[in-house]
Design a protein around this motif. Structure first.
Motif, short mmCIF file in Angstrom:
data_model
loop_
_atom_site.label_atom_id
_atom_site.label_comp_id
_atom_site.label_asym_id
_atom_site.label_seq_id
_atom_site.Cartn_x
_atom_site.Cartn_y
_atom_site.Cartn_z
N PHE A 129 16.91 -8.00 29.83
CA PHE A 129 16.55 -7.71 28.44
C PHE A 129 17.60 -8.30 27.49
O PHE A 129 17.25 -8.88 26.46
CB PHE A 129 16.43 -6.21 28.22
N GLY B 169 15.44 -11.03 26.34
CA GLY B 169 14.81 -10.35 25.22
C GLY B 169 15.53 -10.56 23.90
O GLY B 169 14.90 -10.86 22.88
N ASP C 219 10.36 -12.43 24.41
CA ASP C 219 9.29 -11.46 24.13
C ASP C 219 8.25 -12.01 23.17
O ASP C 219 7.43 -11.25 22.65
CB ASP C 219 9.89 -10.17 23.55
N LYS D 152 7.22 -5.22 20.13
CA LYS D 152 8.49 -4.71 20.68
C LYS D 152 8.26 -3.51 21.59
O LYS D 152 8.98 -3.34 22.58
CB LYS D 152 9.42 -4.33 19.52
N TYR E 279 7.25 -4.90 25.13
CA TYR E 279 8.09 -5.79 25.92
C TYR E 279 8.97 -5.06 26.92
O TYR E 279 9.10 -5.49 28.08
CB TYR E 279 8.96 -6.66 25.02
N LEU F 43 8.83 -5.67 30.81
CA LEU F 43 9.95 -6.20 31.57
C LEU F 43 10.31 -5.31 32.75
O LEU F 43 10.49 -5.78 33.87
CB LEU F 43 11.16 -6.37 30.65
N PHE G 198 8.93 -12.80 30.91
CA PHE G 198 8.20 -13.35 29.77
C PHE G 198 6.72 -13.46 30.11
O PHE G 198 6.33 -13.44 31.28
CB PHE G 198 8.74 -14.73 29.39
#
Length: 309
Positions: A90, A94, A100, A105, A108, A112, A234
Protein backbone atom coordinates in the motif's frame (compact mmCIF):
# COMPACT_ATOMS: atom_id res chain seq x y z
CA UNK A 1 21.99 -96.87 1.78
CA UNK A 2 24.27 -93.85 1.41
CA UNK A 3 23.61 -93.74 -2.32
CA UNK A 4 19.87 -93.55 -1.73
CA UNK A 5 20.29 -90.74 0.80
CA UNK A 6 22.43 -88.76 -1.62
CA UNK A 7 19.83 -89.05 -4.37
CA UNK A 8 17.10 -87.91 -1.98
CA UNK A 9 19.11 -84.84 -0.95
CA UNK A 10 19.68 -83.91 -4.59
CA UNK A 11 15.98 -84.31 -5.33
CA UNK A 12 15.01 -82.12 -2.37
CA UNK A 13 17.46 -79.32 -3.24
CA UNK A 14 16.49 -79.14 -6.92
CA UNK A 15 13.71 -76.71 -7.91
CA UNK A 16 10.34 -78.27 -8.70
CA UNK A 17 10.13 -79.44 -12.27
CA UNK A 18 7.10 -77.23 -12.88
CA UNK A 19 9.25 -74.07 -12.33
CA UNK A 20 11.86 -74.99 -14.90
CA UNK A 21 12.09 -72.47 -17.72
CA UNK A 22 10.07 -69.77 -15.88
CA UNK A 23 11.42 -66.24 -15.66
CA UNK A 24 11.59 -64.38 -12.35
CA UNK A 25 8.50 -62.37 -13.27
CA UNK A 26 6.56 -65.54 -14.12
CA UNK A 27 7.57 -67.18 -10.84
CA UNK A 28 6.48 -64.06 -8.92
CA UNK A 29 3.12 -64.12 -10.68
CA UNK A 30 2.69 -67.84 -10.00
CA UNK A 31 3.27 -67.49 -6.26
CA UNK A 32 1.40 -64.19 -5.83
CA UNK A 33 4.50 -62.08 -5.18
CA UNK A 34 4.64 -58.37 -5.96
CA UNK A 35 7.40 -55.78 -6.21
CA UNK A 36 8.10 -53.91 -2.98
CA UNK A 37 7.14 -50.24 -3.33
CA UNK A 38 5.61 -50.73 -6.78
CA UNK A 39 3.20 -48.06 -8.02
CA UNK A 40 -0.43 -49.11 -7.43
CA UNK A 41 -3.10 -48.61 -10.04
CA UNK A 42 -4.74 -45.20 -10.14
CA UNK A 43 -8.05 -46.34 -8.56
CA UNK A 44 -6.15 -48.21 -5.84
CA UNK A 45 -3.99 -45.15 -5.22
CA UNK A 46 -7.09 -43.00 -4.76
CA UNK A 47 -8.51 -45.59 -2.34
CA UNK A 48 -5.29 -45.57 -0.30
CA UNK A 49 -5.39 -41.78 -0.08
CA UNK A 50 -9.01 -41.85 1.06
CA UNK A 51 -8.12 -44.38 3.76
CA UNK A 52 -5.50 -41.91 5.03
CA UNK A 53 -7.73 -38.82 4.97
CA UNK A 54 -7.57 -38.49 8.76
CA UNK A 55 -3.78 -38.60 8.67
CA UNK A 56 -3.75 -35.88 5.97
CA UNK A 57 -5.92 -33.61 8.10
CA UNK A 58 -3.98 -34.28 11.32
CA UNK A 59 -0.61 -33.84 9.62
CA UNK A 60 -1.70 -30.49 8.13
CA UNK A 61 -2.95 -29.25 11.51
CA UNK A 62 0.24 -30.36 13.25
CA UNK A 63 2.41 -28.60 10.67
CA UNK A 64 0.35 -25.43 11.03
CA UNK A 65 0.68 -25.47 14.82
CA UNK A 66 4.43 -26.09 14.68
CA UNK A 67 5.07 -23.44 12.03
CA UNK A 68 5.30 -20.54 14.48
CA UNK A 69 5.91 -22.49 17.70
CA UNK A 70 9.29 -20.80 18.25
CA UNK A 71 7.93 -17.26 17.80
CA UNK A 72 6.64 -15.29 20.79
CA UNK A 73 3.54 -14.13 18.92
CA UNK A 74 2.90 -17.71 17.81
CA UNK A 75 -0.05 -18.19 15.48
CA UNK A 76 -0.65 -14.44 15.22
CA UNK A 77 2.06 -14.40 12.55
CA UNK A 78 -0.38 -16.25 10.30
CA UNK A 79 -2.28 -12.97 10.06
CA UNK A 80 0.53 -10.49 10.71
CA UNK A 81 2.74 -11.63 7.82
CA UNK A 82 0.26 -11.04 4.96
CA UNK A 83 -0.97 -7.85 6.66
CA UNK A 84 2.57 -6.46 6.82
CA UNK A 85 3.04 -7.36 3.17
CA UNK A 86 -0.20 -5.55 2.32
CA UNK A 87 0.97 -2.49 4.27
CA UNK A 88 4.27 -2.38 2.35
CA UNK A 89 2.46 -2.74 -0.98
CA UNK A 90 0.00 0.00 0.00
CA UNK A 91 2.81 2.43 0.88
CA UNK A 92 4.67 1.75 -2.37
CA UNK A 93 1.91 1.10 -4.88
CA UNK A 94 -1.01 2.92 -3.29
CA UNK A 95 0.61 6.12 -2.04
CA UNK A 96 3.76 6.50 -4.15
CA UNK A 97 2.93 4.88 -7.49
CA UNK A 98 -0.81 5.61 -7.36
CA UNK A 99 -1.73 2.09 -8.44
CA UNK A 100 -5.26 2.61 -7.12
CA UNK A 101 -6.28 4.36 -10.33
CA UNK A 102 -9.80 3.52 -11.43
CA UNK A 103 -10.95 2.67 -7.88
CA UNK A 104 -12.48 4.59 -4.99
CA UNK A 105 -10.31 4.93 -1.90
CA UNK A 106 -12.69 2.83 0.21
CA UNK A 107 -12.34 -0.05 -2.28
CA UNK A 108 -8.58 -0.08 -2.81
CA UNK A 109 -7.47 -1.19 0.67
CA UNK A 110 -9.79 -4.25 0.87
CA UNK A 111 -8.94 -4.86 -2.82
CA UNK A 112 -5.23 -4.93 -1.97
CA UNK A 113 -5.52 -6.97 1.23
CA UNK A 114 -7.77 -9.55 -0.46
CA UNK A 115 -5.28 -9.88 -3.30
CA UNK A 116 -2.34 -10.36 -0.93
CA UNK A 117 -4.15 -12.96 1.19
CA UNK A 118 -5.45 -14.95 -1.78
CA UNK A 119 -2.19 -14.90 -3.74
CA UNK A 120 -0.25 -15.86 -0.59
CA UNK A 121 -2.45 -18.98 -0.41
CA UNK A 122 -1.27 -20.08 -3.86
CA UNK A 123 2.31 -18.96 -3.31
CA UNK A 124 2.67 -20.83 -0.01
CA UNK A 125 1.11 -23.99 -1.46
CA UNK A 126 3.56 -23.98 -4.36
CA UNK A 127 6.60 -23.34 -2.15
CA UNK A 128 5.52 -26.05 0.30
CA UNK A 129 4.93 -28.43 -2.59
CA UNK A 130 8.47 -27.97 -3.89
CA UNK A 131 9.84 -29.27 -0.57
CA UNK A 132 7.10 -31.82 0.13
CA UNK A 133 9.26 -34.82 -0.84
CA UNK A 134 12.82 -33.49 -0.67
CA UNK A 135 12.21 -31.95 2.76
CA UNK A 136 10.65 -35.12 4.24
CA UNK A 137 12.98 -37.84 2.96
CA UNK A 138 13.26 -39.43 6.41
CA UNK A 139 9.51 -39.97 6.53
CA UNK A 140 9.32 -41.09 2.90
CA UNK A 141 12.08 -43.68 3.31
CA UNK A 142 10.97 -44.98 6.68
CA UNK A 143 7.26 -45.57 6.06
CA UNK A 144 5.13 -46.95 3.25
CA UNK A 145 2.24 -44.65 2.39
CA UNK A 146 0.90 -42.83 -0.69
CA UNK A 147 3.39 -40.02 -1.24
CA UNK A 148 0.63 -37.71 -2.49
CA UNK A 149 -0.47 -37.32 1.13
CA UNK A 150 2.44 -34.91 1.62
CA UNK A 151 1.67 -32.23 -1.01
CA UNK A 152 -2.05 -32.56 -0.25
CA UNK A 153 -1.36 -32.05 3.46
CA UNK A 154 0.77 -28.98 2.81
CA UNK A 155 -1.89 -27.46 0.56
CA UNK A 156 -4.51 -28.17 3.23
CA UNK A 157 -2.24 -26.51 5.79
CA UNK A 158 -2.18 -23.33 3.71
CA UNK A 159 -5.97 -23.44 3.36
CA UNK A 160 -6.33 -23.68 7.14
CA UNK A 161 -3.99 -20.73 7.52
CA UNK A 162 -6.02 -18.67 5.03
CA UNK A 163 -9.27 -19.51 6.81
CA UNK A 164 -7.73 -18.30 10.07
CA UNK A 165 -6.68 -15.07 8.34
CA UNK A 166 -10.12 -14.57 6.78
CA UNK A 167 -11.37 -13.19 10.10
CA UNK A 168 -9.09 -10.18 9.66
CA UNK A 169 -10.09 -9.89 6.00
CA UNK A 170 -13.76 -9.75 6.99
CA UNK A 171 -13.03 -7.03 9.55
CA UNK A 172 -11.19 -4.94 6.96
CA UNK A 173 -13.97 -5.36 4.40
CA UNK A 174 -16.61 -4.29 6.93
CA UNK A 175 -14.45 -1.40 8.11
CA UNK A 176 -14.42 -0.01 4.57
CA UNK A 177 -18.14 -0.36 3.99
CA UNK A 178 -18.53 -3.87 2.57
CA UNK A 179 -21.04 -5.54 4.86
CA UNK A 180 -22.03 -9.24 4.88
CA UNK A 181 -24.40 -10.08 2.05
CA UNK A 182 -25.48 -13.17 0.05
CA UNK A 183 -22.52 -12.58 -2.28
CA UNK A 184 -20.20 -13.59 0.57
CA UNK A 185 -21.41 -17.17 0.07
CA UNK A 186 -19.48 -17.18 -3.21
CA UNK A 187 -16.32 -17.33 -1.09
CA UNK A 188 -16.96 -21.05 -0.51
CA UNK A 189 -16.88 -22.23 -4.16
CA UNK A 190 -14.10 -19.76 -4.99
CA UNK A 191 -11.87 -21.12 -2.21
CA UNK A 192 -12.77 -24.72 -3.06
CA UNK A 193 -11.72 -24.24 -6.68
CA UNK A 194 -8.53 -22.44 -5.67
CA UNK A 195 -7.70 -25.24 -3.22
CA UNK A 196 -8.03 -27.81 -6.01
CA UNK A 197 -5.83 -25.71 -8.28
CA UNK A 198 -3.21 -25.19 -5.55
CA UNK A 199 -3.15 -28.88 -4.65
CA UNK A 200 -2.60 -29.92 -8.26
CA UNK A 201 0.15 -27.35 -8.64
CA UNK A 202 1.74 -28.48 -5.35
CA UNK A 203 1.85 -32.10 -6.60
CA UNK A 204 3.50 -31.03 -9.85
CA UNK A 205 6.10 -29.05 -7.94
CA UNK A 206 6.59 -31.90 -5.45
CA UNK A 207 7.62 -34.29 -8.22
CA UNK A 208 9.89 -31.71 -9.86
CA UNK A 209 11.40 -30.70 -6.52
CA UNK A 210 12.08 -34.30 -5.51
CA UNK A 211 14.73 -34.60 -8.23
CA UNK A 212 15.80 -30.95 -8.48
CA UNK A 213 16.25 -29.46 -4.98
CA UNK A 214 17.62 -26.24 -6.49
CA UNK A 215 14.11 -25.53 -7.73
CA UNK A 216 13.29 -24.27 -4.23
CA UNK A 217 15.81 -21.45 -4.74
CA UNK A 218 14.36 -20.48 -8.13
CA UNK A 219 10.66 -20.51 -7.26
CA UNK A 220 10.59 -17.27 -5.19
CA UNK A 221 11.60 -15.35 -8.32
CA UNK A 222 8.98 -17.15 -10.41
CA UNK A 223 6.27 -16.48 -7.81
CA UNK A 224 7.23 -12.80 -7.53
CA UNK A 225 6.92 -12.39 -11.29
CA UNK A 226 3.57 -14.17 -11.24
CA UNK A 227 2.35 -11.87 -8.46
CA UNK A 228 3.20 -8.70 -10.38
CA UNK A 229 1.47 -10.09 -13.49
CA UNK A 230 -1.72 -11.02 -11.61
CA UNK A 231 -2.96 -7.65 -10.41
CA UNK A 232 -2.40 -8.11 -6.69
CA UNK A 233 -1.65 -4.42 -6.17
CA UNK A 234 -3.58 -2.86 -9.07
CA UNK A 235 -6.53 -3.31 -11.39
CA UNK A 236 -5.30 -4.97 -14.58
CA UNK A 237 -8.02 -3.32 -16.69
CA UNK A 238 -7.31 0.15 -15.36
CA UNK A 239 -3.53 -0.18 -15.50
CA UNK A 240 -3.56 -1.51 -19.09
CA UNK A 241 -6.31 0.74 -20.41
CA UNK A 242 -4.06 2.02 -23.20
CA UNK A 243 -2.66 -1.41 -24.10
CA UNK A 244 -4.20 -3.87 -26.59
CA UNK A 245 -7.22 -5.60 -25.07
CA UNK A 246 -5.78 -9.08 -25.59
CA UNK A 247 -2.91 -8.26 -23.21
CA UNK A 248 -5.33 -7.46 -20.37
CA UNK A 249 -7.40 -10.56 -21.20
CA UNK A 250 -4.39 -12.86 -20.96
CA UNK A 251 -3.37 -11.42 -17.59
CA UNK A 252 -6.93 -11.55 -16.23
CA UNK A 253 -7.40 -15.14 -17.33
CA UNK A 254 -4.34 -16.42 -15.51
CA UNK A 255 -5.52 -18.55 -12.55
CA UNK A 256 -4.08 -16.40 -9.76
CA UNK A 257 -5.89 -13.32 -11.09
CA UNK A 258 -9.14 -15.25 -11.57
CA UNK A 259 -9.30 -16.53 -7.98
CA UNK A 260 -8.41 -13.09 -6.60
CA UNK A 261 -11.12 -11.45 -8.72
CA UNK A 262 -13.73 -13.95 -7.53
CA UNK A 263 -12.87 -13.29 -3.89
CA UNK A 264 -12.94 -9.52 -4.45
CA UNK A 265 -16.27 -9.77 -6.24
CA UNK A 266 -17.71 -11.79 -3.35
CA UNK A 267 -16.37 -9.56 -0.55
CA UNK A 268 -16.19 -5.98 -1.78
CA UNK A 269 -19.21 -3.80 -2.47
CA UNK A 270 -18.52 -1.77 -5.59
CA UNK A 271 -16.30 -4.42 -7.15
CA UNK A 272 -18.90 -5.48 -9.70
CA UNK A 273 -19.03 -8.03 -12.49
CA UNK A 274 -17.70 -5.36 -14.85
CA UNK A 275 -14.30 -5.88 -13.20
CA UNK A 276 -14.35 -9.58 -14.01
CA UNK A 277 -13.19 -11.20 -17.26
CA UNK A 278 -15.82 -12.99 -19.38
CA UNK A 279 -16.77 -16.53 -18.31
CA UNK A 280 -14.79 -16.16 -15.08
CA UNK A 281 -16.43 -19.10 -13.26
CA UNK A 282 -15.89 -21.38 -16.25
CA UNK A 283 -12.21 -20.46 -16.32
CA UNK A 284 -11.94 -20.93 -12.54
CA UNK A 285 -13.43 -24.43 -12.84
CA UNK A 286 -11.29 -25.29 -15.85
CA UNK A 287 -8.03 -24.26 -14.17
CA UNK A 288 -8.99 -26.21 -11.01
CA UNK A 289 -9.86 -29.43 -12.86
CA UNK A 290 -6.85 -29.20 -15.19
CA UNK A 291 -4.36 -28.61 -12.36
CA UNK A 292 -5.90 -31.11 -9.91
CA UNK A 293 -6.33 -34.00 -12.38
CA UNK A 294 -3.14 -33.34 -14.34
CA UNK A 295 -1.05 -32.75 -11.23
CA UNK A 296 -2.38 -35.86 -9.50
CA UNK A 297 -1.65 -38.16 -12.46
CA UNK A 298 1.75 -36.56 -13.05
CA UNK A 299 2.70 -37.13 -9.40
CA UNK A 300 1.30 -40.68 -9.30
CA UNK A 301 3.34 -41.79 -12.31
CA UNK A 302 6.58 -41.34 -10.32
CA UNK A 303 5.24 -42.85 -7.08
CA UNK A 304 7.78 -45.68 -6.86
CA UNK A 305 10.74 -43.34 -7.40
CA UNK A 306 10.21 -40.91 -4.51
CA UNK A 307 12.90 -41.17 -1.84
CA UNK A 308 15.21 -43.31 -3.93
CA UNK A 309 18.56 -42.44 -5.40
Amino acid sequence: MSETTHDSAVAMSAPPASDEGLTAAQRAQKYGLSQSGARPSLPEYVRQLWDRRHFISAFASAKLTAQYSQAKLGQLWQVATPLLNALVYFLIFGLILKADRGMDKHIYIPFLVTGVFVFTFTQSSVMAGVRAISGNLGLVRALHFPRATLPISFSLQQLQQLLFSMIVLFVIAIGFGSYPSPSWLLIIPALALQFLFNTGLAMIMARLGSKTPDLAQLMPFVMRTWMYASGVMFSIRAMLAESPEWVANILQWNPAAIYMDLMRFALIDGYTHENLPPHVWLFALGWAVLAAAGGFIYFWKAEERYGRG
